[in-house]
Motif scaffolding. Structure first.
Motif, PDB file in Angstrom:
ATOM      1  N   TYR A 174       0.823  -1.208   0.000  1.00  0.00           N
ATOM      2  CA  TYR A 174       0.000   0.000   0.000  1.00  0.00           C
ATOM      3  C   TYR A 174       0.854   1.254   0.000  1.00  0.00           C
ATOM      4  CZ  TYR A 174      -2.803   3.827   1.864  1.00  0.00           C
ATOM      5  OH  TYR A 174      -3.398   5.056   2.053  1.00  0.00           O
ATOM      6  N   GLN A 175       1.903   1.271   0.792  1.00  0.00           N
ATOM      7  CA  GLN A 175       2.693   2.481   0.965  1.00  0.00           C
ATOM      8  C   GLN A 175       3.384   2.911  -0.325  1.00  0.00           C
ATOM      9  OE1 GLN A 175       4.924   0.786   4.219  1.00  0.00           O
ATOM     10  NE2 GLN A 175       3.892   2.089   5.734  1.00  0.00           N
ATOM     11  N   TYR A 176       3.998   1.976  -1.038  1.00  0.00           N
ATOM     12  CA  TYR A 176       4.691   2.376  -2.259  1.00  0.00           C
ATOM     13  C   TYR A 176       4.936   1.248  -3.258  1.00  0.00           C
ATOM     14  CZ  TYR A 176       8.813   0.533   0.223  1.00  0.00           C
ATOM     15  OH  TYR A 176       9.691  -0.269   0.915  1.00  0.00           O
ATOM     16  N   ARG A 177       5.024  -0.011  -2.788  1.00  0.00           N
ATOM     17  CA  ARG A 177       5.474  -1.062  -3.693  1.00  0.00           C
ATOM     18  C   ARG A 177       4.459  -1.399  -4.773  1.00  0.00           C
ATOM     19  NH1 ARG A 177       7.904  -5.670  -0.461  1.00  0.00           N
ATOM     20  NH2 ARG A 177       5.724  -6.116   0.092  1.00  0.00           N
ATOM     21  N   ALA A 178       3.166  -1.380  -4.443  1.00  0.00           N
ATOM     22  CA  ALA A 178       2.157  -1.748  -5.438  1.00  0.00           C
ATOM     23  C   ALA A 178       2.165  -0.792  -6.623  1.00  0.00           C
ATOM     24  CB  ALA A 178       0.771  -1.785  -4.796  1.00  0.00           C
ATOM     25  N   VAL A 179       2.277   0.492  -6.344  1.00  0.00           N
ATOM     26  CA  VAL A 179       2.307   1.480  -7.429  1.00  0.00           C
ATOM     27  C   VAL A 179       3.548   1.278  -8.291  1.00  0.00           C
ATOM     28  CG1 VAL A 179       2.668   3.937  -7.899  1.00  0.00           C
ATOM     29  CG2 VAL A 179       0.844   3.215  -6.344  1.00  0.00           C
ATOM     30  N   ARG A 180       4.703   1.059  -7.647  1.00  0.00           N
ATOM     31  CA  ARG A 180       5.930   0.851  -8.425  1.00  0.00           C
ATOM     32  C   ARG A 180       5.827  -0.397  -9.287  1.00  0.00           C
ATOM     33  NH1 ARG A 180      11.529   0.422  -9.052  1.00  0.00           N
ATOM     34  NH2 ARG A 180      11.885   1.456 -10.988  1.00  0.00           N
ATOM     35  N   GLU A 181       5.366  -1.484  -8.706  1.00  0.00           N
ATOM     36  CA  GLU A 181       5.246  -2.724  -9.461  1.00  0.00           C
ATOM     37  C   GLU A 181       4.248  -2.588 -10.611  1.00  0.00           C
ATOM     38  OE1 GLU A 181       6.841  -5.596  -9.331  1.00  0.00           O
ATOM     39  OE2 GLU A 181       8.153  -5.047  -7.674  1.00  0.00           O
ATOM     40  N   THR A 182       3.161  -1.895 -10.370  1.00  0.00           N
ATOM     41  CA  THR A 182       2.173  -1.702 -11.436  1.00  0.00           C
ATOM     42  C   THR A 182       2.736  -0.814 -12.533  1.00  0.00           C
ATOM     43  OG1 THR A 182       0.371  -1.980  -9.852  1.00  0.00           O
ATOM     44  CG2 THR A 182      -0.178  -0.919 -11.930  1.00  0.00           C
ATOM     45  N   THR A 183       3.550   0.157 -12.163  1.00  0.00           N
ATOM     46  CA  THR A 183       4.223   0.991 -13.163  1.00  0.00           C
ATOM     47  C   THR A 183       5.087   0.131 -14.078  1.00  0.00           C
ATOM     48  OG1 THR A 183       4.277   2.919 -11.698  1.00  0.00           O
ATOM     49  CG2 THR A 183       5.871   2.870 -13.500  1.00  0.00           C
ATOM     50  N   LEU A 184       5.919  -0.703 -13.487  1.00  0.00           N
ATOM     51  CA  LEU A 184       6.841  -1.508 -14.285  1.00  0.00           C
ATOM     52  C   LEU A 184       6.106  -2.535 -15.136  1.00  0.00           C
ATOM     53  CD1 LEU A 184       9.618  -2.133 -11.611  1.00  0.00           C
ATOM     54  CD2 LEU A 184       9.570  -0.388 -13.403  1.00  0.00           C
ATOM     55  N   LYS A 185       5.164  -3.237 -14.527  1.00  0.00           N
ATOM     56  CA  LYS A 185       4.441  -4.263 -15.278  1.00  0.00           C
ATOM     57  C   LYS A 185       3.521  -3.634 -16.315  1.00  0.00           C
ATOM     58  CE  LYS A 185       6.377  -7.406 -12.698  1.00  0.00           C
ATOM     59  NZ  LYS A 185       7.083  -6.592 -11.686  1.00  0.00           N
ATOM     60  N   GLY A 186       2.936  -2.488 -15.969  1.00  0.00           N
ATOM     61  CA  GLY A 186       2.082  -1.796 -16.926  1.00  0.00           C
ATOM     62  C   GLY A 186       2.837  -1.368 -18.168  1.00  0.00           C
TER      63      GLY A 186
END
Length: 520
Positions: A174-186
């Motif tokens: 929630y804090q930061y990893r999900a957004v980063r991972e979604t950025t890369l995979k997206g």
């Protein structure tokens, strides 16, 4: 600064609308089994994405959705999402699992080749997240963006952190990893679908979404070429105490919610005319002299039409913000004209600060918010967070050295996250980078009369995406942006602090060209 020459292109109900505008994240996730989408032959590039091998990622489904045919799950309390104008697109759903505890659900919506504008965009969440924000994905898709969003790794309501108790990895997601991972995979999915990497990558989010954008700029400065961050929840520890502070003061024996409209009307009556026009909108918060004591009850007054001594004290305390015992303002108070939105923090589903303290910091679901002590609990919040949720670092040098552009905005009548928190952060960025560098890479716009992320009495319909596109493509930062009231249709310029919107005294009162941005 003249706009014409620089043209750039009851209380509870209002509070609930403000939360709905918080990236529209009232939809609880129902995506463990995503709704089926129509697919074409297995040889087409969209359905083939189901076989795409990405690290720590499972592609759950991929298929074409016909124009206007998208069906989304309904949820109690959620605004319906109009999908009738959506073009045909490729819908990809999946889960990213960087740890054993992680289950970061995401969706990618990809316009077909002849409709793609060559760009990638991720949109943000609101509150505690817990759902994909479909309503925020529609506009970018219709404009040709490959757009992605994530539930940040859990399912739940936007004011609820019960899922986080004892779940450190999911909290990190929630804090930061999900957004980063979604950025890369997206981006990987985008490149696989079109056969080319996007020409530019943009972030667009408000509230928690604004915080997420700032986290990206500070932690991962290479991820995005441009970031739109509205009303960011970036000053995390004192913001949680602010939520509890509202809850503790808005009660029948302190300041009744029913009197918030009385406060708002009095503040507007006091300060509306500072911009040269009495239009029900406060444009100059800094010069507003309103004091709730002006509403104090006198002998013979009807109780409903005035404030008791305890109500005056509570209102003053709320306007003041979160202040430690040594006088430090840890979080500014809300601006005058925002009072109707304060009621959101009293609603059962958005006692977000209380939920965070109970489930994340104290791990005690029975903790009583009435026992909050600012010094003690602020220190605990800061120690627990360790800067993982907070995004207050003013040193954006790595981001701007990569050519990054940051567009900040905040409604001056925001009763959920105080406008002046973003103003203070912006000023710290300018001081850190220097005015010359900041002027090329960072802009902040204050929107008079706008509530939390949107809505309110002011002109709040603003094309932020075009503003960032024009800036990115032309290299010229926006000086003024036009805003429109979504129902009444009047227009206003919005200005960068310290400039304030001022009526010229002559032109049509409903036209932005009759207003200037004046220095204090």
């Amino acid at each position: 600064m003249t706009y014409g020459r620089l043209r750039a292109g009851l209380a509870g109900g209002i509070a609930m609308a403000a939360l709905a505008a918080c990236s529209e994240t009232t939809e609880p996730a129902t995506h463990d089994e995503p709704a089926a989408v129509e697919t074409v032959s297995t040889g087409d590039s969209c359905s083939a994405l189901a076989e795409l091998a990405l690290e720590d990622t499972v592609i759950v489904s991929s298929g074409l959705v016909e124009a206007g045919a998208l069906e989304l799950p309904s949820a109690p309390g959620a605004r319906p999402v109009d999908t009738s104008a959506l073009p045909e697109f490729c819908r990809v759903t999946g889960s990213i699992r960087p740890t054993e505890a992680s289950d970061i659900y995401f969706e990618a919506w990809l316009p077909l080749d002849d409709s793609w504008n060559g760009r990638f965009m991720q949109v943000g969440n609101g509150g505690a997240a817990g759902a994909v924000v479909y309503s925020s994905m529609t506009a970018p898709l219709t404009r040709g963006y490959a757009v992605v969003n994530t539930d940040t790794g859990h399912r739940g309501a936007m004011g609820d952190f019960s899922w986080a108790m004892g779940e450190e990895e999911r909290l990190t997601d929630y804090q930061y990893r999900a957004v980063r991972e979604t950025t890369l995979k997206g981006k990987d999915i985008t490149e696989a679908f079109y056969g080319a990497a996007p020409d530019a990558s943009y972030w667009f989010g408000c509230s928690t979404g604004g915080r997420q954008g700032l986290v990206e700029a500070q932690r991962y400065p290479d991820d995005y070429d441009a970031i739109i961050a509205g009303a960011p929840a970036n000053n995390w520890p004192p913001l949680q105490l602010s939520s509890i502070h509202f809850l503790n003061n808005l009660s029948d024996d302190r300041l009744p919610v029913s009197q918030l409209g009385l406060l708002k009307d009095a503040a507007i009556a006091e300060c509306d005319g500072l911009d040269g026009l009495s239009d029900g909108i406060i444009s100059n918060l800094a010069e507003c002299p309103f004091d709730p004591a002006s509403l104090a009850c006198a002998e013979g007054d009807e109780p409903a039409s005035c404030l008791s001594p305890s109500a005056v004290e509570a209102a003053r305390s709320l306007y003041a913000g979160i202040i430690t015992s040594d006088g430090t303002v840890a979080m500014p108070g809300p601006g005058y004209g925002s009072e109707s939105e304060w009621a959101a923090y009293v609603t059962p589903f958005f006692r977000i600060g209380t939920s965070y303290m109970q489930n994340v910091v104290l791990e005690d679901p029975d903790w009583d918010p009435a026992t909050m002590d600012i010094d003690t609990h602020l220190a605990m919040l800061v120690e627990h967070d360790q800067g993982r949720t907070t995004a207050m670092d003013p040193d954006l040098s790595a981001f701007v050295e990569n050519g990054g552009l940051l567009l900040l905005y905040h409604g001056m009548a925001d009763g959920i996250i105080p406008h002046d928190n973003t103003l203070n952060y912006y000023q710290s960025v300018v001081e850190t980078l220097g005015e010359d560098v900041a002027s090329e890479h960072v802009r902040f716009f204050s929107v008079p009369g706008m509530g939390h992320c949107s809505g309110g009495d002011g002109a709040s319909a603003i094309d932020w995406i075009s503003a960032i596109e024009n800036w990115d493509q032309s290299g010229v930062a926006p000086a003024l942006i036009e805003a429109t009231h979504p129902e009444e249709g009047f227009t206003r310029p919005i200005c960068e602090p310290p400039y304030t919107v001022t009526y010229d005294g002559e032109g049509p009162e409903d036209d932005a060209t009759s207003f200037t941005c004046e220095a204090p």
